[in-house]
Structures are given as structure tokens and as C-alpha cells.
Design an enzyme around this catalytic site. Sequence first.
Site, mmCIF file in Angstrom:
data_model
loop_
_atom_site.group_PDB
_atom_site.id
_atom_site.type_symbol
_atom_site.label_atom_id
_atom_site.label_comp_id
_atom_site.label_asym_id
_atom_site.label_seq_id
_atom_site.Cartn_x
_atom_site.Cartn_y
_atom_site.Cartn_z
ATOM 1 N N HIS A 26 0.852 -1.192 0.000
ATOM 2 C CA HIS A 26 0.000 0.000 0.000
ATOM 3 C C HIS A 26 0.891 1.245 0.000
ATOM 4 C CE1 HIS A 26 -3.761 2.270 1.700
ATOM 5 N NE2 HIS A 26 -3.171 2.904 0.710
ATOM 6 N N PHE B 285 -2.089 5.459 -8.599
ATOM 7 C CA PHE B 285 -1.850 4.973 -7.235
ATOM 8 C C PHE B 285 -0.460 5.398 -6.768
ATOM 9 C CE2 PHE B 285 -1.478 0.765 -4.605
ATOM 10 C CZ PHE B 285 -1.629 1.474 -3.425
ATOM 11 N N GLU C 96 0.760 8.027 -3.748
ATOM 12 C CA GLU C 96 1.647 7.641 -2.649
ATOM 13 C C GLU C 96 2.880 8.543 -2.589
ATOM 14 O OE1 GLU C 96 1.052 5.349 -0.176
ATOM 15 O OE2 GLU C 96 -0.936 5.442 -1.079
ATOM 16 N N HIS D 115 2.904 10.990 0.585
ATOM 17 C CA HIS D 115 3.826 10.454 1.589
ATOM 18 C C HIS D 115 5.297 10.594 1.198
ATOM 19 C CE1 HIS D 115 0.374 8.700 3.655
ATOM 20 N NE2 HIS D 115 -0.010 8.155 2.499
#
Length: 227
Positions: free
Chosen positions: A62, A112, A116, A120
Site C-alpha cells: 500500500h 496509485f 503515494e 507520503h
Amino acid sequence: MGGKGWFLLKLLMFQGLFTSRLQDPGFDFFYFVLQWPGAYCDTKRACCYPTTGKPAADFGIHGLWPNYNDGSYPSNCDPDSEFDPAEISDLVSTMQTKWPTLSCPSNNGSKFWEHEWEKHGTCSESVMDQHKYFENTLALRDRVNLLQILQDAGINPDDEFYDLQDIKNAIKDGTGFTPVIHCNKDPEKNSQLHEIFFCVDTSGTEFIECPIIPRDRCPSKLQFAMF
């Protein structure tokens, strides 16, 4: 102290301050998060397989998320550092296998990965650039074969229910580190194994025991969904 002495003292103080800033990554640790595709897909929201086809029945990445010891976390730290697929072109085929997207509509995963990185990864730029962020995360995934660890303990993705503590004990025995487990719910409202969190040091390369242990978001018994 003469003028030259004061100059040297100030220089040393500046160098010490500069060094300490270099050594301070701006956060305290990472969460490295893996997700089980069977649980992701077995919800009312459902899922879409990526354009490359159905992912393997295995835990996928993830993300790698900077966090603070007080439980909060930084996010979207550098809006100017946009995701650039060209920077990770050598990693894409591996990422499609180990970091697959399951969101709808079906896509190749780049949205995706962009999310991320921008939410992050940009908060870890003092430690690693975009390529290193994805490369390190893939390397962490290679060091944790969660599915094999669980299956060796008799815990299989067969829609059966297992004790939360048995799952945690198997992972701790297999990896040496205490995991944090998150569940989601299927359409019948059964709690199912969804995400597993590990903690990683600020270099993004070494597993550590979590400096703070959040509560597991699961009941004492949970389902390990088929995929």
C-alpha cells in the site's frame, strides 16, 4: 576571545547546526503497509483489476508513510515535487507485480503510485529521492513474505475465520517484528484481514519495533478472504 576565535566558534556552531539539520529527516519513523487484495475487493465498493490483469493472490504494497512519535504524520510536503514515471521506468514492471492498483476504473497503477509519492514520499525527500523511495519500498516487500509466513502457521486465505492473536504471533515469529493489523468489512459485515503495518527506521531500509503501537482495528476473530 579574539576576533579570530569568535569566528572559529561561530563557524563550529554553524557546522554543528547544519549537521544536525542534515541528520534530522523531519519525521520519526515510517509505516510500511501491505494489503491483502481479497479483502480490498470483497467490499460493497468492490475493486477493478489493473490493465495488466488480475494480481497474484499475495500481499501487495500500500505504501511507505512517514510518521511522528505522537501519532500524527506529515503529508503533501512538497507540491512542486511531482510524480515522474520516467524516474522509475526501471521499476515499473516490478511495481505492477508487488505494488498493484485495485482501484476503479481499471488502470496501470501510475495514479496509485503518484498519490503515494505526492502524499507520503515527498515528506521523505530529506532521506531519499523519488526513485529511492520506490526502490526501498520494493526491497522491504522482498524481505517480508507474509503469505508464506501465515500459511506455514496454518492460516490460509480460504474465507475461514482465525484468531487475531494467532495471526500476530505467526507474523512476529516469522519476521521478528510486531505487526499492527487493520480489518475492513465484507458486504455481510464480516471483519476480514485487510492491512498489515510494520515500522521502519528513518532511512527507509530497516525494520524496527514500532515506537508507538496503535490499536489493531480488528475483532478477536477475523476472516482471511479468498482472492
